[in-house]
Scaffold this motif. Structure first.
Motif, PDB file in Angstrom:
ATOM      1  N   TYR A 117       0.822  -1.211   0.000  1.00 21.42           N
ATOM      2  CA  TYR A 117       0.000   0.000   0.000  1.00 21.42           C
ATOM      3  C   TYR A 117       0.853   1.257   0.000  1.00 21.42           C
ATOM      4  O   TYR A 117       0.512   2.251  -0.646  1.00 21.42           O
ATOM      5  CB  TYR A 117      -0.963  -0.012   1.193  1.00 21.42           C
ATOM      6  N   LEU A 124      -7.084   4.052  -1.014  1.00 17.09           N
ATOM      7  CA  LEU A 124      -6.049   3.108  -0.604  1.00 17.09           C
ATOM      8  C   LEU A 124      -5.820   3.158   0.908  1.00 17.09           C
ATOM      9  O   LEU A 124      -5.640   2.111   1.561  1.00 17.09           O
ATOM     10  CB  LEU A 124      -4.730   3.404  -1.336  1.00 17.09           C
ATOM     11  N   TYR A 130      -6.390   0.072   3.437  1.00 15.91           N
ATOM     12  CA  TYR A 130      -5.263  -0.376   4.247  1.00 15.91           C
ATOM     13  C   TYR A 130      -5.640  -0.446   5.729  1.00 15.91           C
ATOM     14  O   TYR A 130      -5.357  -1.436   6.410  1.00 15.91           O
ATOM     15  CB  TYR A 130      -4.074   0.567   4.046  1.00 15.91           C
TER      16      TYR A 130
END
Length: 604
Positions: free
Chosen positions: A42, A61, A65
């Motif tokens: 990530y 993202l 995550y």
């Protein structure tokens, strides 16, 4: 067994005992290794999208995550105590295997000094030898985590192996570098294995010597540290001698340290050089791809993370190879485990009789210890009447205690039979046969449990019967003086307020155990050695009254204590050379008269 067969058997047994631990380790290792994997994946994507100013994708993202990180962390946190518990349970089981074997093997093996020494060495192996059963399990357990980490690291490094144009640096093509890395890894593994084997072989040559000096040091450190040893140390001025032995131990131990640290220092050097070469090669490839512009900036972080995880995991994985350094620890382990267990030859239950009518006899009985050239007992045939009391006398080593152990079926006869009510004792259940005997051996043991549990040999007991047994042996006043009475612990292993008993008191407690069991046959194998002759005679007389309607055998070096017995069996060199009452034997020329006259002068 060949080396291959030995390790195949070992891994099969390791899997048998540790499969549940392996499963949970694989599960938690997958989740825990996935956390750094997610970090690098990530972070690489976030950096790449930040460089492209794609902020919307960055926010998505980050949210993904955080959710995945929370789930994985929760799983790891919940699984860890379960995994640790399973792992410790397997380790405890494997640590106990040699001692559990000692409890079920044929007793004449368990009673051998060589077997006891072998168990001591196996237990030492289990603590520190990479090729021992327990350590092989532990290293296999750690290998699972290392292999899973390597798999995640290779996924992180996957972009490095993509075949793209490397012009003008074609010599850094992934296929070429792959081949170089594989060669380096194999060279490191081979060198590490060779050096580890040489080191462990050198340590194994020193193992017998190391046990000897360790035993000496432990004796000096433990036994001479006791208060009781202080008298001799002072009176005989042993302080200097003790210091000399300790200094000698430290000097000798330097030899072992040179072999151990010198050998494994070379192994660590090979690992270090190999790791640096592998790391340098991968960093060279990363740098080349960055220079050529065919590696996104975010991927650099991913690659560095993958390198660190790969190298750390490879070192862990290669440490597993140390288990193949030698075979001696496993050979010792299986030599012990392959010894025959007590054979459950018979299954007939023994009739419960209120009249204690259990008649014992032996027919053509001989016994030879395994590995011995000469027999300890020779062709003995005798019948013993129910309710009679027998004294067994003879010089040290004449076979008295061995005869008792064979008659009780602790030892299996080499020839001949033990009979119970004229039936071969082998036909009866061994467990039930043992219940016929209340025994006090000269090398009896008391445990660090309560006095009551030592006597009853179980947590549930009848306090009234225990107190009666102690009273019969003259311990009532001593027990009454204790704050906790029969619930007082013996020694301080489990209770800091436990009591320390004298040798004579300990022997009487052991005898109370025999009285509490109240079996049909009583056996006293010199349990009164710590008592003076008068006290011993009184104890035997008291015992004679307690067991007056039961069969009893008394072994004693003091012949004056045997006069109350109905018959005396005189042993000499593994044979019964005389049998009769004291009055008849003392009038005959023979072994008994010689022994009696040798002792009688001290009582005149």
């Amino acid at each position: 067994m060949t080396k291959r067969e030995l390790f195949l058997r070992t891994f099969k047994d390791v899997w048998h005992y540790g499969q549940e631990g392996f499963f949970y380790k694989a599960l938690i290792s997958t989740f825990s290794s996935a956390i750094p994997f997610l970090n690098f994946i990530y972070i690489a994507q976030i950096l790449t999208h930040l460089a492209a100013k794609d902020f919307d994708h960055v926010y998505q993202l980050i949210i993904q995550y955080l959710i995945l990180f929370l789930i994985l962390n929760t799983l790891v946190h919940c699984l860890k105590p379960i995994v640790d518990k399973k792992h410790q349970a397997v380790l405890r089981k494997m640590t106990a295997l040699p001692n559990e074997k000692l409890l079920v093997m044929n007793f004449h093996y368990a009673d051998e000094a060589t077997i006891k020494e072998k168990i001591h060495q196996i237990n030492r192996d289990q603590l520190q030898n990479n090729s021992s059963f327990k350590v092989i399990y532990h290293n296999t357990y750690l290998l699972i985590e290392a292999l899973i980490q390597i798999a995640f690291a290779l996924i992180l490094l996957a972009p490095l192996w993509q075949a793209e144009s490397f012009y003008p640096l074609n010599w850094l093509h992934p296929y070429i570098l792959n081949s170089i890395l594989i060669i380096i890894i194999f060279v490191v593994i081979i060198l590490q294995t060779i050096l580890s084997q040489k080191t462990m072989q050198g340590m194994d040559k020193l193992s017998g010597w190391l046990i000897k000096i360790n035993n000496t040091f432990n004796y000096l450190a433990l036994n001479l540290g006791e208060v009781e040893a202080g008298k001799e140390i002072r009176l005989y001025h042993l302080q200097g001698k003790i210091k000399q032995h300790i200094n000698q131990f430290m000097n000798q131990f330097d030899t072992f340290e040179k072999v151990y640290f010198g050998g494994f220092g070379k192994v660590r050097l090979v690992n270090s050089i190999g790791s640096q070469l592998i790391t340098g090669s991968i960093y060279l490839l990363i740098g080349a791809r960055v220079i050529l512009g065919n590696l996104p900036v975010g991927s650099v972080v991913q690659m560095i993370g993958g390198i660190n995880q790969l190298m750390t995991s490879l070192v862990k994985a290669m440490a597993f190879l140390n288990i193949f350094a030698q075979t001696a620890p496993m050979e010792r382990f299986y030599e012990l485990m392959d010894l025959p267990d007590e054979e459950a030859k018979g299954s007939i239950p023994i009739e419960k009789r209120l009249d204690n009518n259990y008649q014992l006899s032996v027919k053509n009985l001989s016994f030879t210890f395994p590995g011995a050239k000469e027999a300890t007992l020779h062709n003995i045939s005798e019948d013993f009447e129910v309710g009679k009391h027998y004294a067994i006398v003879g010089e040290n080593g004449s076979g008295k205690t061995t005869f008792i152990k064979v008659m009780m079926r602790l030892y299996e006869p080499s020839q001949g039979k033990v009979m119970l009510n004229k039936i071969d004792a082998d036909k009866y259940s061994l467990k039930e046969f043992y219940q016929l005997f209340s025994v006090v051996f000269q090398d009896f043991r008391l445990l660090g449990l309560s006095m009551a549990e030592n006597i009853a040999v179980q947590p549930n007991y009848d306090p009234h019967q225990i107190n009666e047994a102690l009273d019969e042996l003259g311990l009532k006043n001593f027990v009454d003086s204790l704050d906790k009475g029969i619930k007082s612990y013996l020694g301080t292993e489990y209770d800091p307020e436990g009591v320390n008993v004298s040798g004579g008191q300990a022997q009487k407690i052991a005898m109370a155990r025999a009285i509490y069991k109240d079996a049909p046959v009583f056996i006293l194998d010199e349990p009164t050695a710590a008592l003076d002759p008068v006290a011993e005679f009184e104890i035997y007389q008291k015992f004679a009254q307690i067991v007056k309607n039961k069969t009893a055998f008394y072994i004693s070096h003091r012949l004056s204590s045997c006069r109350f017995c109905d018959e005396i069996l005189v042993f000499d060199q593994g044979r019964i050379v005389q049998r009769g009452s004291h009055e008849s034997l003392v009038k005959q020329e023979g072994k008994y008269k010689d022994l009696w006259q040798a002792q009688a002068q001290y009582y005149q």
